[in-house]
Design a protein around this motif. Structure first.
Motif, mmCIF file in Angstrom:
data_model
loop_
_atom_site.group_PDB
_atom_site.id
_atom_site.type_symbol
_atom_site.label_atom_id
_atom_site.label_comp_id
_atom_site.label_asym_id
_atom_site.label_seq_id
_atom_site.Cartn_x
_atom_site.Cartn_y
_atom_site.Cartn_z
ATOM 1 N N CYS A 1 0.870 -1.169 0.000
ATOM 2 C CA CYS A 1 0.000 0.000 0.000
ATOM 3 C C CYS A 1 0.906 1.216 0.000
ATOM 4 C CB CYS A 1 -0.897 0.018 1.237
ATOM 5 S SG CYS A 1 -1.860 1.541 1.354
ATOM 6 N N CYS B 1 -0.392 4.366 0.069
ATOM 7 C CA CYS B 1 -1.098 5.540 0.604
ATOM 8 C C CYS B 1 -1.111 5.631 2.116
ATOM 9 C CB CYS B 1 -2.554 5.541 0.150
ATOM 10 S SG CYS B 1 -2.800 5.633 -1.625
ATOM 11 N N THR B 2 -1.407 4.524 2.794
ATOM 12 C CA THR B 2 -1.905 4.647 4.170
ATOM 13 C C THR B 2 -0.843 4.580 5.245
ATOM 14 O OG1 THR B 2 -2.201 2.273 4.420
ATOM 15 C CG2 THR B 2 -4.062 3.523 3.526
ATOM 16 N N GLY B 3 0.303 4.004 4.969
ATOM 17 C CA GLY B 3 1.248 3.767 6.063
ATOM 18 C C GLY B 3 0.877 2.550 6.894
ATOM 19 N N TYR B 4 -0.175 1.839 6.485
ATOM 20 C CA TYR B 4 -0.562 0.511 7.001
ATOM 21 C C TYR B 4 -1.213 0.494 8.384
ATOM 22 C CZ TYR B 4 2.506 -1.245 3.234
ATOM 23 O OH TYR B 4 3.107 -1.506 2.032
ATOM 24 N N ALA B 5 -0.994 1.532 9.227
ATOM 25 C CA ALA B 5 -1.446 1.433 10.622
ATOM 26 C C ALA B 5 -2.948 1.191 10.703
ATOM 27 C CB ALA B 5 -1.073 2.707 11.377
ATOM 28 N N ARG B 6 -3.694 1.873 9.848
ATOM 29 C CA ARG B 6 -5.144 1.764 9.908
ATOM 30 C C ARG B 6 -5.642 0.435 9.329
ATOM 31 N NH1 ARG B 6 -6.845 6.741 11.454
ATOM 32 N NH2 ARG B 6 -4.872 7.697 12.007
ATOM 33 N N ILE B 7 -4.876 -0.119 8.426
ATOM 34 C CA ILE B 7 -5.229 -1.433 7.879
ATOM 35 C C ILE B 7 -5.005 -2.486 8.972
ATOM 36 C CG2 ILE B 7 -4.601 -3.170 6.150
ATOM 37 C CD1 ILE B 7 -3.805 -0.802 4.304
ATOM 38 N N LEU B 8 -3.876 -2.343 9.638
ATOM 39 C CA LEU B 8 -3.569 -3.246 10.748
ATOM 40 C C LEU B 8 -4.669 -3.173 11.809
ATOM 41 C CD1 LEU B 8 -1.172 -5.021 11.837
ATOM 42 C CD2 LEU B 8 -0.364 -2.974 13.016
#
Ligand code: FES
Ligand code: FES
Lengths: 761, 163
Positions: free
Chosen positions: B138, B140-147
């Motif tokens: 990804c 865009c997000t930096g992954y933290a919110r997906i995690l």
């Protein structure tokens, strides 16, 4: 702040995106559509002696093959109009387009591409920046003055734009300085790498063309088609389906004109979808490589008294939108410090590399990485803590910056304090293989004209027709909130109509962190117009003065007498039978901040920063000295981006920008072979950060209601998080190994070599 | 050019689709072009980005690098098969609520990897989630919110199955 604590702000396009029903450009199919493919130069500098497309045209299933001969003879670009749609006479980088093919399938199109015959006389390849500015260097463009040149664009030889900032007397101040430190840093080029490779579809009906494209800037794309194909604005319509990320990589007109011309020749709709290799190598969007030589003088107390710098930036083969890069880079190397005596000289240099263009805060991450690494060297030279050194030298409210701009209310000092506090700078005990690094940075907000239309329907629902573009930033979604606030409605009463140049008034789209800043102001104005109309209607109905009508919670009420109230939907219903509720708005010009006492050659609008954003990042890094592998464990980010209107989007931008910054810091470098071609044009070789690499990110905002800025005192936001991340990581690594790594990205190999130098030294 | 067209049947999200395709065609291309399910994205063509992730008998695979003919007789699940009618799957709901969707181009692949992870491990640690999603890029997000979304979904689903 934990994610669950944030107010919920679900994006309106979210359900489309999570269910797979949303359409991106590559997802679309039109009746009779053909596959488009390009033939690329394949060499970095050569004169074309033969270009024969007859065999390609003869292949069954091929509908059109076009070259420079089939489009108007127009040279275009910003600053220096140095390029053509298809290579003409000379090719100057390997990804330059020679020809376009339209065929019944991608396979047949590829066969036709391979059947195109091209012969060259090779020309000397220019790739080394320092050699390129030497008097005896071969030239990338023989005669820049033969091109149309606009703006303040001093140029000579291979130098496309020369820019300098001068203030005070840096030579005298440097000679009198107590401590002088000189540093050299070299940054490789890098790439934007949106996960969606670009796609373009064009379809003609009569003399009008409709283009669906994965652009961030629909109006620029349209204007590019109009300019290069010599068409009136009214005949070109650009529609943008969902965009799978941009980061600047999808700014500017790209292949919309090529595919429009191809579809016209083929008499069928044509669709181009890039492969990852093409996405890396062809577009004029690459973050520029840079060499920074910087020298700073300090007085005995550690105040910066003078700074000089010489910068070389790799422009690649053509001007994309890069004419301002030299001046922008100079500003970042000057930095947000109070420096009375400054001379920074920056040259944007043509080479036979892929052209450079705006990628998320162009020039800033590299310039900031260099100067912030240098700043820690300065602090070390006088034995001062890097945080204290910055506290002493940064610009604060009312201070004069390195170009003579006086800053109104700004929050850099608070960014610094809050980031240090969040990280536990100076108080947290770290293991031997870990360190903190700190970096500050800045980035301007930009005024550009933007417009909005608005209509309120009989059912009280509102459509906002905006030229804004949503490539993931979420700021488009914030526009609903602005409209709803003005009208006293709920966000869900407002729908956006966007990404269609035929419907919406013009605007900058998703570029330069300008969506909220400019499109937002236009939407506010349009909404105010309808709000005024509603107040008049309500005033008549409630027998009150329009000035006393308050719009809130779906009703128009008399201030102080909430019982005298009428639902907005009732007013809307009545208006639908009489005078319609329509609004429009266009941004008011903002005041360009004045500069005093400095002179700037190559003025491209970057010598002062409008509504400047300030940032401080502190990175906690663990380093394996045996391998040189650095791992970022935490980033503490504090931003002054003015008022924050959409916290979910704001945090998301910071987090994504930090990950991109970590990539630039450690793994993302564009590598070239000796012929000027990119060696690592694939995601296994050009490594983005994965979820497993992601550090803990702690973000805070210094919320200042900024004057002369965007809606409700907001500034730009999306580019800033990218600016200081590499600098913070660099300083953490330097803290662990005693000196900075002087090349970007700071790969394991480069870190290891820097450690080895120390051992041998 | 020699062509080798095969008439096969692919079962996607429980629906059988008869298709006639060249044996060299990859699964993502056939899902997107022949079957018309464009939720599965293509960000590369070489197992590098994970945008094309689908489930094959519950196992996550990069469909860009998988021959469509090999998927015959197996159960293919794409992002279009996640929601239950109009009801979003908790993963879909949570990734929206946390702000884990920006441009959305990685989202379908991310969701499929997450689904596969939760199917085989209903109680994943944050580290397990990171490993399960490390094949999905990804930008865009930096992954933290997906995690956070996947973690929240695991908790939510365990709550439902316990009760
Ligand atoms: S498209 Fe399959 S991994 Fe990238
Ligand atoms: S949301 Fe854009 S790539 Fe993940």
């Amino acid at each position: 702040m934990a994610i669950t604590d944030l107010p919920t702000f679900v994006r309106a396009d979210g359900p489309d995106k999570v269910t797979g029903s949303g359409r991106y450009t590559a997802d679309m199919t039109l009746t009779g559509m053909l596959a488009a493919k390009f033939r690329y130069a394949g060499v970095s500098h050569a004169r074309i002696t033969k270009l024969d497309v007859s065999a390609a045209k003869a292949i069954p299933g091929v509908f059109a093959v076009i070259t420079a001969d089939d489009v108007p003879d127009v040279r275009y670009s910003y600053g220096i109009a140095d390029r053509t749609l298809f290579a003409k006479g000379v090719v100057r980088y390997d990804g330059e387009v020679l020809a376009a093919v339209a065929a019944i399938s991608p396979e047949v199109a590829q066969r036709a591409v391979d059947a195109i015959v091209v012969e060259y006389d090779e020309l000397p390849i220019v790739t080394d920046l320092e050699a390129a500015v030497a008097d005896d260097s071969p030239l990338v463009h023989d005669d820049l003055d033969g091109y149309a040149i606009t703006g303040d664009t001093p140029h000579h030889g291979n130098v496309g734009t020369h820019s300098s900032i001068e203030m005070g007397d840096p030579d005298a101040a440097m000679a009198a300085a107590h401590t002088v430190v000189s540093s050299r840093f070299v940054a490789d080029a890098s790439h934007a790498v949106p996960i969606e490779p670009r796609a373009v579809i064009a379809q003609w009906e009569g003399d009008k063309v409709t283009i669906w494209t994965s652009t961030q800037v629909p109006f620029d794309a349209r204007n590019g088609v109009c300019e290069t194909l010599e068409m009136p604005t009214t005949k070109v319509r650009v529609i943008v389906p969902h965009v799978g990320g941009g980061f600047g990589g999808k700014c500017g007109p790209h292949y919309e004109p090529h595919i429009a011309a191809l579809a016209r020749a083929a008499k069928r709709p044509c669709k181009l979808v890039f492969s990852r290799w093409e996405e890396f190598t062809a577009p004029d969007r690459r973050r520029e490589g840079m060499i920074v030589d910087v020298t700073t003088g300090l007085d005995a107390e550690g105040n910066i008294v003078a700074r000089t710098g010489e910068l070389l930036l790799d422009n690649g083969a053509y001007m994309a939108d890069s004419s301002f890069f030299a001046q922008a880079a100079a500003m970042h190397v000057a930095g947000p410090y109070t420096i009375p005596n400054v001379r920074i000289d920056a040259q944007l240099v043509y080479t036979n590399h892929q052209p450079s263009g705006s990628v998320r805060a162009p020039t800033a991450p590299q310039g900031c990485w260099a100067v912030e690494s240098h700043t820690d060297e300065l602090a070390a030279a006088i034995g001062m803590d890097p945080l204290d050194f910055r506290r002493r030298n940064i610009v604060r409210t009312g201070d004069v910056g390195p170009t003579g701009q006086t800053y109104e209310e700004i929050g850099l000092d608070r960014c610094l304090d809050m980031a240090a506090e969040s990280a536990g700078w100076g108080t947290t005990e770290l293991p031997d293989d870990e360190a903190f690094g700190i970096s500050i940075g800045w980035w301007p907000s930009f005024h550009m004209p933007a417009g909005a239309y608005m209509k309120m329907h009989a059912d009280g629902k509102v459509q906002v027709i905006t030229g804004a573009n949503e490539c993931g930033t979420g700021s488009v979604m914030t526009l609903r909130m602005l409209a709803a606030d003005e009208l006293g409605l709920d966000q869900t009463d407002v729908e956006l109509v966007y990404q269609d140049t035929a419907a919406a008034p013009d605007g900058p789209g998703a570029s330069g962190s300008m969506t909220l800043f400019n499109h937002g102001r236009a939407v506010e104005k349009a909404a105010k117009e309808i709000a005024g109309q509603l107040r008049e209607l309500a005033a008549t109905k409630l027998e009150a003065s329009a000035a006393d009508i308050v719009l809130a919670d779906g009703a128009a009420s008399v201030a102080g007498t909430p019982t005298k109230s009428v639902p907005i939907v009732e007013l809307a219903e009545a208006a639908a039978e009489g005078e319609l509720l329509l609004g429009s708005g266009s941004t008011d010009e903002l005041e360009w901040p004045e500069i005093k006492g400095s002179s700037c050659l190559g003025e491209q609008g970057f010598s002062s920063f409008m509504a400047p954003q300030f940032i401080c990042h502190v990175a906690r890094v663990r380093l394996d000295k045996d391998t040189g592998v650095a791992r970022v464990l935490e980033v503490h980010a504090v931003h002054d981006s003015g008022t924050i209107l959409n916290p979910v989007a704001a945090h998301g931008q910071v987090e994504g920008g930090i990950l991109m910054g970590i990539g630039q810091a450690l793994t993302e470098g564009t590598q070239y072979d000796e012929t000027g071609s990119q060696r690592n044009a694939a995601l296994l070789e050009y490594k983005l950060q994965t979820i497993a690499d992601a550090p803990e990110i702690h973000t805070q905002f210094v919320e200042i209601h900024t004057p002369n800025a965007g809606p409700k005192g907001a500034k730009g936001l999306a580019e800033a998080p990218n600016v200081p991340t590499a600098g913070a990581i660099s300083n953490a690594i330097a803290a662990l190994i005693g000196r900075p790594v002087r090349q970007l990205p700071m790969t394991a190999e480069r870190v290891w070599s820097t450690i080895a130098e120390e051992v041998t030294a | 050019m020699s062509t080798d067209i095969n008439a096969i049947e692919l079962t996607v999200n429980g629906v059988p689709y008869p298709v006639a395709i060249d044996t060299s065609r990859n699964l993502s291309g056939v899902l997107r072009n022949e079957i018309g399910l464009t939720g599965t994205k293509e960000g590369c063509d070489d197992c590098e980005c994970g945008a094309c992730m689908v489930l094959l008998d519950g196992q996550p695979i990069n469909s860009c690098s998988y021959l469509a003919v090999q998927a015959q007789g197996r159960e293919i699940t794409t992002v279009e098969g996640l929601a239950d009618g109009d009801e979003l799957h908790p993963l879909q709901r949570n990734i929206l609520a946390t702000g884990g969707v920006q441009c959305g181009f990685c989202t379908p692949g991310m969701l499929m990897s997450a689904q596969a992870l939760l199917d085989r491990n209903p109680d994943p640690s944050l580290e397990d989630i990171k490993i399960g999603l490390s094949g999905n890029l990804c930008r865009c997000t930096g992954y933290a919110r997906i995690l956070a979304a996947v973690d929240a979904t695991a908790v939510e689903l365990r709550g439902t199955s316990d009760s």
